[in-house]
Design a protein around this motif. Structure first.
Motif, mmCIF file in Angstrom:
data_model
loop_
_atom_site.group_PDB
_atom_site.id
_atom_site.type_symbol
_atom_site.label_atom_id
_atom_site.label_comp_id
_atom_site.label_asym_id
_atom_site.label_seq_id
_atom_site.Cartn_x
_atom_site.Cartn_y
_atom_site.Cartn_z
ATOM 1 N N LYS A 129 0.816 -1.214 0.000
ATOM 2 C CA LYS A 129 0.000 0.000 0.000
ATOM 3 C C LYS A 129 0.850 1.265 0.000
ATOM 4 C CE LYS A 129 -0.802 0.297 4.958
ATOM 5 N NZ LYS A 129 -1.799 0.293 6.028
ATOM 6 N N ASP A 130 2.146 1.092 0.218
ATOM 7 C CA ASP A 130 3.027 2.259 0.096
ATOM 8 C C ASP A 130 3.053 2.738 -1.352
ATOM 9 O OD1 ASP A 130 4.183 -0.314 -0.184
ATOM 10 O OD2 ASP A 130 6.168 0.574 -0.316
ATOM 11 N N LEU A 131 2.596 1.877 -2.252
ATOM 12 C CA LEU A 131 2.587 2.242 -3.663
ATOM 13 C C LEU A 131 1.189 2.644 -4.142
ATOM 14 C CD1 LEU A 131 5.439 1.696 -3.877
ATOM 15 C CD2 LEU A 131 5.039 -0.403 -5.097
ATOM 16 N N MET A 132 0.325 2.958 -3.206
ATOM 17 C CA MET A 132 -1.046 3.299 -3.570
ATOM 18 C C MET A 132 -1.132 4.494 -4.515
ATOM 19 S SD MET A 132 -3.562 2.873 -0.394
ATOM 20 C CE MET A 132 -4.695 1.498 -0.350
ATOM 21 N N ASP A 133 -0.282 5.485 -4.264
ATOM 22 C CA ASP A 133 -0.333 6.679 -5.106
ATOM 23 C C ASP A 133 0.220 6.427 -6.498
ATOM 24 O OD1 ASP A 133 -1.443 8.126 -3.072
ATOM 25 O OD2 ASP A 133 0.491 8.800 -2.296
ATOM 26 N N SER A 134 0.955 5.344 -6.634
ATOM 27 C CA SER A 134 1.539 5.041 -7.940
ATOM 28 C C SER A 134 0.477 4.960 -9.026
ATOM 29 C CB SER A 134 2.294 3.719 -7.892
ATOM 30 O OG SER A 134 3.522 3.899 -7.244
ATOM 31 N N GLU A 135 -0.636 4.382 -8.656
ATOM 32 C CA GLU A 135 -1.673 4.206 -9.667
ATOM 33 C C GLU A 135 -2.102 5.549 -10.239
ATOM 34 O OE1 GLU A 135 -4.800 1.551 -8.704
ATOM 35 O OE2 GLU A 135 -6.019 2.166 -10.421
ATOM 36 N N THR A 136 -2.262 6.526 -9.352
ATOM 37 C CA THR A 136 -2.665 7.849 -9.822
ATOM 38 C C THR A 136 -1.568 8.476 -10.685
ATOM 39 O OG1 THR A 136 -3.766 8.042 -7.705
ATOM 40 C CG2 THR A 136 -3.696 10.012 -9.069
ATOM 41 N N ARG A 137 -0.316 8.363 -10.205
ATOM 42 C CA ARG A 137 0.794 8.942 -10.976
ATOM 43 C C ARG A 137 0.939 8.248 -12.321
ATOM 44 N NH1 ARG A 137 3.767 9.719 -5.726
ATOM 45 N NH2 ARG A 137 4.293 7.521 -5.782
ATOM 46 N N GLN A 138 1.007 6.927 -12.277
ATOM 47 C CA GLN A 138 1.191 6.174 -13.514
ATOM 48 C C GLN A 138 -0.006 6.331 -14.436
ATOM 49 O OE1 GLN A 138 1.939 2.215 -11.995
ATOM 50 N NE2 GLN A 138 4.140 2.575 -11.941
ATOM 51 N N GLY A 139 -1.151 6.620 -13.814
ATOM 52 C CA GLY A 139 -2.352 6.817 -14.608
ATOM 53 C C GLY A 139 -2.172 7.906 -15.663
ATOM 54 N N TYR A 140 -1.359 8.903 -15.353
ATOM 55 C CA TYR A 140 -1.111 9.971 -16.330
ATOM 56 C C TYR A 140 -0.369 9.419 -17.550
ATOM 57 C CZ TYR A 140 -2.810 13.524 -13.146
ATOM 58 O OH TYR A 140 -3.620 14.284 -12.344
ATOM 59 N N ILE A 141 0.639 8.585 -17.285
ATOM 60 C CA ILE A 141 1.368 7.982 -18.405
ATOM 61 C C ILE A 141 0.421 7.138 -19.254
ATOM 62 C CG2 ILE A 141 3.238 6.396 -19.018
ATOM 63 C CD1 ILE A 141 4.648 7.180 -16.425
ATOM 64 N N TYR A 142 -0.415 6.364 -18.579
ATOM 65 C CA TYR A 142 -1.342 5.502 -19.303
ATOM 66 C C TYR A 142 -2.322 6.318 -20.140
ATOM 67 C CZ TYR A 142 0.213 1.039 -17.429
ATOM 68 O OH TYR A 142 0.946 -0.089 -17.167
ATOM 69 N N LYS A 143 -2.732 7.433 -19.565
ATOM 70 C CA LYS A 143 -3.684 8.292 -20.272
ATOM 71 C C LYS A 143 -3.018 8.888 -21.522
ATOM 72 C CE LYS A 143 -4.784 12.386 -18.757
ATOM 73 N NZ LYS A 143 -5.071 13.334 -17.643
ATOM 74 N N TYR A 144 -1.792 9.412 -21.360
ATOM 75 C CA TYR A 144 -1.084 10.008 -22.498
ATOM 76 C C TYR A 144 -0.874 8.996 -23.609
ATOM 77 C CZ TYR A 144 0.072 13.634 -19.050
ATOM 78 O OH TYR A 144 -0.002 14.601 -18.084
ATOM 79 N N LEU A 145 -0.575 7.760 -23.206
ATOM 80 C CA LEU A 145 -0.256 6.737 -24.193
ATOM 81 C C LEU A 145 -1.482 5.938 -24.648
ATOM 82 C CD1 LEU A 145 2.629 7.379 -24.471
ATOM 83 C CD2 LEU A 145 3.137 5.781 -22.633
ATOM 84 N N GLY A 146 -2.614 6.250 -24.021
ATOM 85 C CA GLY A 146 -3.850 5.582 -24.424
ATOM 86 C C GLY A 146 -3.950 4.136 -23.976
ATOM 87 N N TRP A 147 -3.390 3.843 -22.849
ATOM 88 C CA TRP A 147 -3.413 2.466 -22.334
ATOM 89 C C TRP A 147 -4.432 2.319 -21.215
ATOM 90 C CZ3 TRP A 147 2.599 2.278 -21.301
ATOM 91 C CH2 TRP A 147 3.273 2.277 -22.542
ATOM 92 N N ASP A 148 -4.816 1.049 -20.958
ATOM 93 C CA ASP A 148 -5.691 0.756 -19.824
ATOM 94 C C ASP A 148 -4.857 0.290 -18.642
ATOM 95 O OD1 ASP A 148 -8.099 1.389 -20.977
ATOM 96 O OD2 ASP A 148 -8.275 -0.581 -21.937
ATOM 97 N N TYR A 149 -5.213 0.784 -17.496
ATOM 98 C CA TYR A 149 -4.450 0.424 -16.300
ATOM 99 C C TYR A 149 -4.906 -0.937 -15.765
ATOM 100 C CZ TYR A 149 -1.408 1.552 -12.403
ATOM 101 O OH TYR A 149 -0.374 1.566 -11.507
ATOM 102 N N PRO A 150 -3.954 -1.767 -15.330
ATOM 103 C CA PRO A 150 -4.333 -3.068 -14.742
ATOM 104 C C PRO A 150 -5.165 -2.875 -13.474
ATOM 105 C CG PRO A 150 -1.953 -2.955 -15.150
ATOM 106 C CD PRO A 150 -2.496 -1.575 -15.369
ATOM 107 N N LYS A 151 -5.852 -3.912 -13.066
ATOM 108 C CA LYS A 151 -6.615 -3.850 -11.806
ATOM 109 C C LYS A 151 -5.625 -4.013 -10.647
ATOM 110 C CE LYS A 151 -10.639 -5.931 -13.995
ATOM 111 N NZ LYS A 151 -10.094 -6.743 -15.126
#
Length: 489
Positions: free
Chosen positions: A225-247
């Motif tokens: 859970k120390d990496l909980m914020d990662s999803e939000t941060r990485q979400g930007y990369i995924y959005k720019y590249l048009g990818w879907d984030y894993p569950k």
RNA sequence: GCUCCGGUAGUGUAGUCCGGCCAAUCAUUCUGGCCUUUCGAGCCAGUGACUCGGGUUCGAAUCCCGGCCGGAGCACCA
């Protein structure tokens, strides 16, 4: 509607889409051998993959040659220990082999205007960030950023001078999200010879992980859970590249009573200082140590699976693991006498004989044979509580009565177990060892025990046995002396 | 300071999404007992919990609000 509340066994089901092929990973930094903590990630991920007939990937996130510098031997150790745990990977990926791919994506993001080379030093950037303001480099043109990036990769800047940032939302209400770093400069060569000093610009976890999880087709991620914020941060990369984030699922920290807090670098230091014998020292929380002590991989699997995946921090005792292991090994572990801190006791009025205790109290596995003269060894602990006149039984041998304690002497009082009268405590039974037995050393988490055991123990190399009234041990070597590693009571 | 997450027996879990079957599951620890042979293994039994306060409801561990406690992130670590 009304769903039955059946007690749920094992891991909770995963949210798997129609026709989706589950891909999961365990992504360690190999800066030391896998520990019990790693086992959780290995077991749970691999168990899910087994459950859904998916793909299990081990990815070495070894992109920090400096602070958490990878250890060359540890790459193999991870594969070894995973395989031992019944989690042989379907695929192994090493991040430091895939640097060009990270560079390509970085360049792409710069070209899209979503990444920039930042020359602020740490404190300076933090000021901007805390004020929700762009730093001066954020608004540079794509061309300028590209030039800077190429110089950065070419090694034209010193460490700490420049970092590549991903644009998020500089006014995001959570400061943890605002324009995170994606690459930094490290001019220390990588420990892997095939990589060495080929690169000076290294990706940070959020970037490397984001790219890899997509490239490898990850469907589900479980991480701390120390990496909980990662999803939000990485979400930007995924959005720019048009990818879907894993569950994603997160779990809390795991702390083990018996080991307390430990760090890989701290352990390494202690080993180098000679405080421990190596990474498989029985006092260590590594999987190699567990294996050497005779802890079964199935016991670790069961232990980790039953702990499940929860966001609360857990503070567990190894007793549960030991109990699990004991259940598994008890039927197969032969019993032997091992007398630690031995003292001699002389028995009068007795003929030499051969004792034939069973190898196992309930399973019919035959018996061992011990030649007994007029002297035997008993534990100092037992001796210390004895007084003249005490009656006791040498287990599977005969009864004695203490006649003297100053040289320790006793007399033989019969072969059969004395009948127990109502309300009376049964006669005390202690174990013993022949005077000419084999020297045995037991290495345990709680110390080293030296003594004498039955000679037949030498036939049990690599097996788990129970030293009666002592505990379960794995026979590690049988050369000039028998060395056993203590598993648990 | 800002942001996020969590709180069921000593410990770890089930149940919480979709309120009644929960005077709450399982395991371990602990305590006690049993065992013609382990004071330490085995077998049996027992003790032991819904963080607190409000609210909604016929009914709350489960839903809502607030407090308290705990953890995490805001790194040129992973």
């Amino acid at each position: 509607m009304s769903v039955k509340k059946e007690p749920e066994k094992g891991l909770k089901p995963l949210d798997v889409a129609e026709g989706e092929k589950v891909v999961m990973r365990f992504a360690p930094n190999p800066n030391g051998p896998p520990t019990l903590g790693s086992a959780r990630g290995i077991v749970v991920n691999s168990e899910y993959v087994k459950k859904y007939d998916g793909t299990f990937i081990i990815r070495f996130d070894d992109t920090d040659p400096q602070t958490k510098r990878p250890m060359l031997e540890a790459y193999d150790w991870y594969i070894e220990d995973c395989t031992w745990l019944g989690a042989a990977p379907d695929k192994v990926v090493i991040a430091s082999d895939r640097m060009q791919m990270y560079y390509d994506y970085a360049e792409k993001l710069i070209e899209m205007g979503q990444a920039y080379v930042c020359f602020c030093d740490g404190g300076e950037f933090k000021k901007y960030k805390d004020a929700k303001e762009s730093c001066p480099h954020r608004n540079e043109s794509v061309e300028v950023n590209l030039t800077h990036w190429k110089k950065m990769v070419a090694g034209e800047y010193e460490e700490k001078v420049a970092v590549l940032r991903i644009k998020t939302d500089i006014k995001h209400k959570d400061p943890a999200i605002r324009d995170f770093g994606a690459f930094r400069i490290v001019k220390v060569p990588h420990p892997r010879p095939e990589v060495g000093d080929k690169y000076v610009v290294w990706p940070l976890l959020d970037f490397e992980g984001a790219i890899e999880d997509h490239e490898l087709g990850m469907t589900h991620i479980i991480r701390g859970k120390d990496l909980m914020d990662s999803e939000t941060r990485q979400g930007y990369i995924y959005k720019y590249l048009g990818w879907d984030y894993p569950k994603t699922t997160h779990w809390g920290r795991i702390k083990i009573h018996e080991f307390g807090k430990f760090s890989t670098s701290g352990l390494r230091h202690a080993i180098e200082e000679g405080e421990y014998t190596g990474w498989d020292d029985p006092r260590l929380p590594t999987l190699r140590a567990m294996r050497r002590r005779g802890i079964k991989p199935e016991a670790i699997r069961k232990f980790m699976i039953e702990m499940g995946v929860g966001e609360t921090d857990v503070s567990i005792s190894l007793d549960t693991l030991y109990a699990e292991n004991r259940k598994m090994v008890d039927p197969t572990a032969n019993r032997y006498f091992f007398v630690w801190d031995p003292v001699e006791i002389e028995i009068q009025d007795v003929e030499p004989r051969t004792a034939t205790p069973p190898l196992h109290p309930t399973e019919n596995r035959g018996q061992r044979e011990i030649e007994v003269g007029t002297k035997v060894l008993i534990c100092k602990d037992d001796m210390e509580s004895l007084e003249v006149g005490d009656k006791l039984r040498l287990k599977d041998l005969y009864n004695i009565e203490i006649t003297s304690t100053a040289p320790l002497q006793a007399k033989y009082t019969g072969d059969s177990m004395p009948p127990v009268k109502k309300g009376e405590k049964r006669i005390r039974i202690i174990h013993w060892a022949p005077i000419d037995g084999a020297p045995v050393k037991v290495l345990a988490p709680h110390g080293e025990f030296n003594g004498i055991g039955e000679r037949q123990i030498a036939n049990e190399l690599d097996n788990l046995v129970q030293f009666e009234r002592f505990g379960f041990c794995r026979i590690d070597s049988v050369d000039h002396e028998i060395v056993a590693y203590f598993a648990h009571k």
